[in-house]
Structure formats: structure tokens, C-alpha cells
Design a protein around this motif. Sequence first.
Motif, PDB file in Angstrom:
ATOM      1  N   UNK A 155     -75.607 -25.625 -38.734  1.00 42.28           N
ATOM      2  CA  UNK A 155     -76.026 -25.135 -37.418  1.00 42.28           C
ATOM      3  C   UNK A 155     -76.710 -23.780 -37.592  1.00 42.28           C
ATOM      4  N   UNK A 156     -77.618 -23.491 -36.673  1.00 40.83           N
ATOM      5  CA  UNK A 156     -78.469 -22.310 -36.770  1.00 40.83           C
ATOM      6  C   UNK A 156     -77.953 -21.260 -35.800  1.00 40.83           C
ATOM      7  N   UNK A 157     -77.419 -20.175 -36.326  1.00 43.54           N
ATOM      8  CA  UNK A 157     -76.894 -19.087 -35.497  1.00 43.54           C
ATOM      9  C   UNK A 157     -78.050 -18.356 -34.815  1.00 43.54           C
ATOM     10  N   UNK A 158     -77.823 -17.929 -33.572  1.00 45.12           N
ATOM     11  CA  UNK A 158     -78.916 -17.314 -32.800  1.00 45.12           C
ATOM     12  C   UNK A 158     -79.430 -16.016 -33.407  1.00 45.12           C
ATOM     13  N   UNK A 159     -78.649 -15.342 -34.237  1.00 46.13           N
ATOM     14  CA  UNK A 159     -79.105 -14.102 -34.857  1.00 46.13           C
ATOM     15  C   UNK A 159     -79.630 -14.313 -36.279  1.00 46.13           C
ATOM     16  N   UNK A 160     -79.632 -15.561 -36.747  1.00 49.07           N
ATOM     17  CA  UNK A 160     -80.096 -15.863 -38.104  1.00 49.07           C
ATOM     18  C   UNK A 160     -81.610 -16.031 -38.119  1.00 49.07           C
ATOM     19  N   UNK A 161     -82.288 -15.089 -38.771  1.00 46.55           N
ATOM     20  CA  UNK A 161     -83.740 -15.166 -38.917  1.00 46.55           C
ATOM     21  C   UNK A 161     -84.060 -15.866 -40.231  1.00 46.55           C
ATOM     22  N   UNK A 162     -84.958 -16.838 -40.141  1.00 48.94           N
ATOM     23  CA  UNK A 162     -85.432 -17.534 -41.329  1.00 48.94           C
ATOM     24  C   UNK A 162     -86.730 -16.844 -41.732  1.00 48.94           C
ATOM     25  N   UNK A 163     -86.794 -16.337 -42.963  1.00 51.14           N
ATOM     26  CA  UNK A 163     -87.896 -15.469 -43.382  1.00 51.14           C
ATOM     27  C   UNK A 163     -88.683 -16.094 -44.537  1.00 51.14           C
ATOM     28  N   UNK A 164     -89.998 -16.022 -44.405  1.00 56.26           N
ATOM     29  CA  UNK A 164     -90.920 -16.474 -45.444  1.00 56.26           C
ATOM     30  C   UNK A 164     -91.904 -15.340 -45.704  1.00 56.26           C
ATOM     31  N   UNK A 165     -92.212 -15.083 -46.968  1.00 57.15           N
ATOM     32  CA  UNK A 165     -93.233 -14.075 -47.280  1.00 57.15           C
ATOM     33  C   UNK A 165     -94.229 -14.677 -48.263  1.00 57.15           C
ATOM     34  N   UNK A 166     -95.471 -14.252 -48.118  1.00 59.41           N
ATOM     35  CA  UNK A 166     -96.542 -14.777 -48.960  1.00 59.41           C
ATOM     36  C   UNK A 166     -97.666 -13.766 -49.030  1.00 59.41           C
ATOM     37  N   UNK A 167     -98.445 -13.867 -50.085  1.00 53.89           N
ATOM     38  CA  UNK A 167     -99.631 -13.027 -50.275  1.00 53.89           C
ATOM     39  C   UNK A 167    -100.852 -13.790 -49.771  1.00 53.89           C
ATOM     40  N   UNK A 168    -101.723 -13.112 -49.074  1.00 47.14           N
ATOM     41  CA  UNK A 168    -102.965 -13.722 -48.593  1.00 47.14           C
ATOM     42  C   UNK A 168    -104.091 -12.731 -48.824  1.00 47.14           C
ATOM     43  N   UNK A 169    -105.083 -13.137 -49.598  1.00 44.91           N
ATOM     44  CA  UNK A 169    -106.224 -12.270 -49.894  1.00 44.91           C
ATOM     45  C   UNK A 169    -107.471 -12.675 -49.111  1.00 44.91           C
ATOM     46  N   UNK A 170    -107.535 -13.920 -48.669  1.00 40.29           N
ATOM     47  CA  UNK A 170    -108.709 -14.460 -47.976  1.00 40.29           C
ATOM     48  C   UNK A 170    -108.672 -14.081 -46.493  1.00 40.29           C
ATOM     49  N   UNK A 171    -109.630 -13.259 -46.072  1.00 47.38           N
ATOM     50  CA  UNK A 171    -109.715 -12.864 -44.661  1.00 47.38           C
ATOM     51  C   UNK A 171    -110.904 -13.525 -43.959  1.00 47.38           C
ATOM     52  N   UNK A 172    -111.548 -14.471 -44.614  1.00 47.50           N
ATOM     53  CA  UNK A 172    -112.737 -15.117 -44.071  1.00 47.50           C
ATOM     54  C   UNK A 172    -112.451 -16.546 -43.597  1.00 47.50           C
ATOM     55  N   UNK A 173    -111.758 -17.317 -44.425  1.00 43.11           N
ATOM     56  CA  UNK A 173    -111.492 -18.730 -44.113  1.00 43.11           C
ATOM     57  C   UNK A 173    -110.496 -18.860 -42.965  1.00 43.11           C
ATOM     58  N   UNK A 174    -110.511 -20.053 -42.355  1.00 41.70           N
ATOM     59  CA  UNK A 174    -109.572 -20.361 -41.275  1.00 41.70           C
ATOM     60  C   UNK A 174    -108.470 -21.268 -41.808  1.00 41.70           C
ATOM     61  N   UNK A 175    -107.263 -21.063 -41.277  1.00 39.62           N
ATOM     62  CA  UNK A 175    -106.094 -21.796 -41.732  1.00 39.62           C
ATOM     63  C   UNK A 175    -105.313 -22.331 -40.537  1.00 39.62           C
ATOM     64  N   UNK A 176    -104.629 -23.461 -40.761  1.00 43.65           N
ATOM     65  CA  UNK A 176    -103.667 -23.984 -39.799  1.00 43.65           C
ATOM     66  C   UNK A 176    -102.275 -23.660 -40.324  1.00 43.65           C
ATOM     67  N   UNK A 177    -101.391 -23.229 -39.399  1.00 44.61           N
ATOM     68  CA  UNK A 177    -100.028 -22.883 -39.787  1.00 44.61           C
ATOM     69  C   UNK A 177     -99.046 -23.718 -38.976  1.00 44.61           C
ATOM     70  N   UNK A 178     -97.959 -24.121 -39.651  1.00 41.53           N
ATOM     71  CA  UNK A 178     -96.971 -25.005 -39.045  1.00 41.53           C
ATOM     72  C   UNK A 178     -95.561 -24.518 -39.329  1.00 41.53           C
ATOM     73  N   UNK A 179     -94.657 -24.831 -38.403  1.00 41.11           N
ATOM     74  CA  UNK A 179     -93.227 -24.703 -38.633  1.00 41.11           C
ATOM     75  C   UNK A 179     -92.719 -26.132 -38.800  1.00 41.11           C
ATOM     76  N   UNK A 180     -92.020 -26.391 -39.892  1.00 37.13           N
ATOM     77  CA  UNK A 180     -91.458 -27.715 -40.141  1.00 37.13           C
ATOM     78  C   UNK A 180     -89.952 -27.654 -39.890  1.00 37.13           C
ATOM     79  N   UNK A 181     -89.475 -28.576 -39.080  1.00 38.37           N
ATOM     80  CA  UNK A 181     -88.060 -28.629 -38.728  1.00 38.37           C
ATOM     81  C   UNK A 181     -87.485 -29.955 -39.198  1.00 38.37           C
TER      82      UNK A 181
END
Length: 166
Positions: free
Chosen positions: A39-65
Motif C-alpha cells: 500500500x502507498x502511504x500518503x506521505x511516501x514520495x516516489x522519486x526518479x532522477x535522470x540527466x537530460x542534455x537535449x533541450x531541442x527535441x520533444x518527449x512524451x512522459x508517462x507514469x506507469x502504475x
Amino acid sequence: MIKTRLKNNGLLLALAVVLLLVSCDKKRVFDEYREIDGSWHKKQKIVFSFEQQDTVSKYNMFVNIRNNNDYPFNNLFLIISMLQPDGVTKVDTLEYLMAHPDGSLMGDGFSDVKESKLWYKEKAKFPKPGKYVVSIEQAVRETGKVAGMEQLPGISEIGFRIENTK
């Protein structure tokens, strides 16, 4: 000797299948999951970090559950924060439909575990090169109640995915 050769051929075949499956996902830029302990506690933050160097291209982002039949609601509210390299944080509160009108879970899967690929951002550009940090927390409330669900059952994993739009 024949058994060894057959065993080696089987291992090579299995490796080839895995490589084929991994290499077919050409749109994937980032794709990670975090496990939830039932079960997911209301104060539990799920954190992801990544490096991104491309500021020109377009990307789609998703949350997978990934959820199962213990999930008691037909929708899901998420608060998603993205910390950018320049210190600016963008926050979105999003609602997703998780079940059909008959109560059966939406998503892909053959067992009682379903995976839902939920849109977060479509055709988005990253404004600055550097490290990005995405935090996801649940904000589900029962009808007529102000306080959020202390523990949200039925969620087994949370994922974050970035894809090329090309």
C-alpha cells in the motif's frame, strides 16, 4: 557433450530473445520502476532522477502504475513535481481513470495485476540541460472526506518513462 552443446545453444537463444526485446524499444529514453510494499502511504514520495542534455527535441512522459484487485477506487489522483536543473519546480495535480464502469481494472495484463501507462506530459521540451528529479505522491480522497487516504492499497509499483516522439 551433446547435452552441453544443447545447453549452450539454449542459453544463446535465450540471450538473443532478451536482446531482441530490449532493442525493440527504440522510443525509450528513461524507464524505471519503484516497488511499493502493498500500500502507498500518503506521505511516501516516489522519486526518479535522470540527466537530460537535449533541450531541442520533444518527449512524451508517462507514469506507469501496476495495481491489483485490492485497489478500491475507479480513479487515481497524483501530485507530480519536476525539479529542473535551475532549481525551478513545476507541480501538477492529475486525475486518472483506473477502472471500467463495471469496476474491473483498466490497464494491460492477464492476471489480477494490471499496468496502466498514464500520460504526464506530451511533446514536452526540457528547458535546461542537467539533472531532473521527478517526485510522485498519491492524493486520493474518499468521497465526502477531506483527509487523504493514509494508506492506498492495491498499488505494487510506480514507474516513470520518457520516450522520444520520433
